[in-house]
Design an enzyme around this catalytic site. Structure first.
Site, PDB file in Angstrom:
ATOM      1  CG  HIS A 119       1.560  -3.823  -1.430  1.00 57.59           C
ATOM      2  ND1 HIS A 119       2.294  -2.689  -1.670  1.00 57.59           N
ATOM      3  CD2 HIS A 119       0.956  -4.122  -2.597  1.00 57.59           C
ATOM      4  CE1 HIS A 119       2.131  -2.316  -2.927  1.00 57.59           C
ATOM      5  NE2 HIS A 119       1.320  -3.173  -3.515  1.00 57.59           N
ATOM      6  CG  ASP A 152      -2.126  -2.115   3.326  1.00 58.73           C
ATOM      7  OD1 ASP A 152      -3.108  -1.578   2.791  1.00 58.73           O
ATOM      8  OD2 ASP A 152      -1.153  -2.569   2.694  1.00 58.73           O
TER       9      ASP A 152
HETATM   10  N1  PMP Z   1      -1.356  -2.467   0.206  1.00 51.95           N
HETATM   11  C1  PMP Z   1      -1.974  -3.413  -0.488  1.00 51.95           C
HETATM   12  C2  PMP Z   1      -2.424  -4.655   0.219  1.00 51.95           C
HETATM   13  C3  PMP Z   1      -2.189  -3.262  -1.853  1.00 51.95           C
HETATM   14  O1  PMP Z   1      -2.798  -4.211  -2.536  1.00 51.95           O
HETATM   15  C4  PMP Z   1      -1.750  -2.073  -2.481  1.00 51.95           C
HETATM   16  C5  PMP Z   1      -1.935  -1.855  -3.959  1.00 51.95           C
HETATM   17  N2  PMP Z   1      -1.623  -2.944  -4.742  1.00 51.95           N
HETATM   18  C6  PMP Z   1      -1.130  -1.107  -1.703  1.00 51.95           C
HETATM   19  C7  PMP Z   1      -0.942  -1.330  -0.373  1.00 51.95           C
HETATM   20  C8  PMP Z   1      -0.614   0.162  -2.287  1.00 51.95           C
HETATM   21  O2  PMP Z   1      -1.629   0.924  -2.860  1.00 51.95           O
HETATM   22  P1  PMP Z   1      -1.244   2.254  -3.629  1.00 51.95           P
HETATM   23  O3  PMP Z   1      -0.301   1.869  -4.710  1.00 51.95           O
HETATM   24  O4  PMP Z   1      -2.546   2.760  -4.154  1.00 51.95           O
HETATM   25  O5  PMP Z   1      -0.623   3.160  -2.640  1.00 51.95           O
END
Ligand code: PMP
Length: 577
Positions: free
Chosen positions: A122, A199
């Site tokens: 991500h 993560d």
């Molecule tokens: N890592 C992954 C794998 C995610 O799916 C997400 C949210 N889509 C995030 C990080 C980020 O999460 P947040 O926007 O709540 O910080």
């Protein structure tokens, strides 16, 4: 086996209807819905124990502090952290990762060092490392993925070396649903002397996670994806790593003593919680953890897998649909079903599903490098959680059957004189009126121009839609116009209409029509006597800001061409980037 009907009764929002249908919420990977117990915890905090934590010398503040710290203990136990002291409350997974990049990365990385990420990360687990690399002169390297959507572990071994300081990897991919073998990755990384950040945004909400068993030095996740409120997330730190971290944000709460010119710091985890935290959010996250523990994380993971298997079987019957990522099993959660569909663009799919009350995600899912690796601009993702049912999966699949029929290749039909389409083939959504579909299936203005032309490109980064306009002008008139590119029905139809309307027109007429189109989408009055023709079919997008961007793509590109210092009036046959 989960008693899903009983669980559903705990989620007030699930009794909502959407566009005349029962809400089918299939976007829990973006954010989960909240049970009554979590909503009540928020309200109860504000109604009965609202006070700042760690400060007041009065009973109410003590109660607030006790509940805040009790949530830390619950979260630590939930993910197998050896001590609550390893749990830092942050805003979300993104902030947790940025905290590591700043507090640990700035101190421990220098020029020539390396950070290993993967091709399925991500953006939250990429951009903080890009920024760290910029600050320190370190280098970011990426482990690739195999054709079936798994990590190329042999590639990791090639990348690991004595300069590797950190391996940052997602536990579960938010696009492919792949469960990465984090414990094995951590073993190899540690053997090379590197730290490991996991993560856990998509794993902690969906399966039992034991940070000690994973061997992670850092684990970041978000409360809002695990039934908790937005605005609260967690960074779990292996206690000995605290010694390698400098304070990041400075202010109240995180200090021991402050003089006018210097300060000393509180012990971790409070050292990393500067300022008043999201007290209500943390306490409500504790309630979410209670809820998930009562259900049982093994049962949640089982339910995801079962639904995921049903979804893959049924979705693979939909004409032209291609699922990404491995099938549910030991190395793939069932909670995520991401797919592409022949002629239908993800935005169009999501919008057609929304018309039936079904919420899914369409786009690049904050994974542009993965999309590039897969050769896709965007995909559609359905994601499941403990409150979803097999009948909701069936509702999704049968709606997709209908989408497949709508976007099946068809002969061009002159709209005015053609036969009325069969009701079942036309979604009831205004946006997909026959005229839009006809432009989409048979766009005008694609033919190449005979000679050189002024060329302008437009791109919508949200979905990867692209358009290229090529123009030739003669005496203030558009003598040649080609519109090419790819995108959703709205953006392609809009470009096709632009081509039909402007070929042979003066630049002044083009400007006038452009003003009209912008006014239409912004809900402003149209210029007098301007006949919008086919373009009125697009006006339904007015209330959907994301789709307005699709509809305007060709027009904003035209606007740039008309407004450029070297506008088509001045130049013939010139090419712009
Ligand atoms: N890592 C992954 C794998 C995610 O799916 C997400 C949210 N889509 C995030 C990080 C980020 O999460 P947040 O926007 O709540 O910080």
């Amino acid at each position: 086996m989960l008693d899903v009907e009983r669980i559903r009764a705990d989620f007030p929002i699930l009794s909502r209807s959407m566009n005349g249908h029962p809400l089918v919420y299939l976007d829990s990977a973006a954010t989960s819905q909240k049970p009554r117990a979590v909503i009540d915890a928020l309200v109860r905090y504000y109604e009965t124990i609202n006070a700042n934590v760690h400060r007041g010398v009065y009973r109410l503040a003590e109660e607030a502090t006790r509940e805040y710290e009790a949530a830390r203990t619950k979260v630590a136990a939930f993910v197998g952290a050896p001590s609550p002291m390893g749990v830092v409350f942050v805003r979300n997974a993104t902030e947790g990762i940025n905290l590591v990049a700043r507090a640990w990365g700035d101190r421990n990385l220098r020029e020539g060092d390396e950070i290993i990420v993967t091709a399925m990360e991500h953006h939250s687990n990429l951009v903080p490392w890009h920024l760290l690399a910029r600050r320190t002169g370190a280098r970011v390297r990426a482990v690739g993925i195999t054709e079936d959507g798994r990590l190329d572990l042999a590639g990791l071994d090639v990348l690991l070396n004595e300069r590797t300081r950190l391996v940052a990897v997602s536990h579960v991919s938010n696009v492919l649903g792949t469960i990465n073998p984090v414990a094995e990755i951590a073993r190899r990384a540690h053997a090379a002397g590197a730290a490991v950040l996991v993560d856990g945004a998509q794993s902690v909400p969906h399966m039992p996670v034991d940070v000690a068993a994973l061997g992670a030095d850092f684990l970041a996740f978000s409360g809002h994806k695990m039934l908790g409120p937005t605005g609260v997330g967690v960074l779990v730190v292996r206690p000995d790593r605290y010694e390698e971290m400098d304070p990041f944000l400075g202010g109240g709460e995180m200090i021991r003593e402050v003089t006018l010119t210097s300060s000393t710091y509180a012990d971790p985890p409070w050292r990393f919680e500067a300022g008043t935290p999201n007290i209500a959010g943390v306490i409500a996250l504790g309630a979410a953890v209670d809820y998930l523990r009562a259900v049982g994380m093994d049962a949640v993971a089982d339910h995801d897998r079962t639904l995921g298997a049903v979804a893959r079987r049924r979705l693979s019957e939909v004409h032209g649909l291609r699922l990404l990522g491995p099938s549910p099993g030991p190395d793939a959660t069932g909670g995520i079903a991401t797919f592409t569909m022949g002629g239908a663009h993800p935005h169009d799919i999501a919008q057609a599903l929304d018309g039936r009350g079904i919420a899914v995600r369409a786009g690049h899912h904050c994974c542009q490098p993965l999309m590039a690796r897969l050769g896709l601009a965007a995909t559609t993702r359905a994601s499941f959680y403990l409150y979803n049912t097999a009948s909701e999966v069936e509702a999704l699949a049968s709606a997709l059957d209908e989408v497949a029929r709508t976007y099946a290749p068809r002969p061009a039909v002159p709209v005015a004189s053609g036969p009325a389409p069969a009701a079942a083939e036309v979604p009831d959504d205004d946006l997909f009126r026959e005229v839009v579909l006809d432009h989409y299936m048979h766009p005008s203005g694609r033919e190449a121009l005979p000679g050189p032309a002024v060329e302008w490109h437009g791109r919508n980064p949200l979905c990867g839609d692209e358009v290229t306009l090529r123009l030739t002008t003669e005496e203030g008139r558009i003598s040649g116009l080609q519109v090419v590119g790819h995108g959703c029905s709205i953006s392609v139809a809009s470009g096709s209409m632009l081509a039909e309307r402007l070929k042979g027109r003066t630049l002044e007429e083009a400007r006038r029509l452009l003003r009209g189109v912008k006014a239409m989408f912004h809900g402003d009055p149209l210029p007098d006597d301007l006949d919008m023709g086919d373009l009125t079919a697009l006006q339904g997008v007015r209330d959907l800001p994301v789709r307005v961007k699709c509809a305007l793509l060709a027009w904003t590109t035209l606007e740039e061409a008309l407004d450029a210092p070297s506008s088509p009036e001045d130049h013939h046959g010139h090419s712009h980037p």
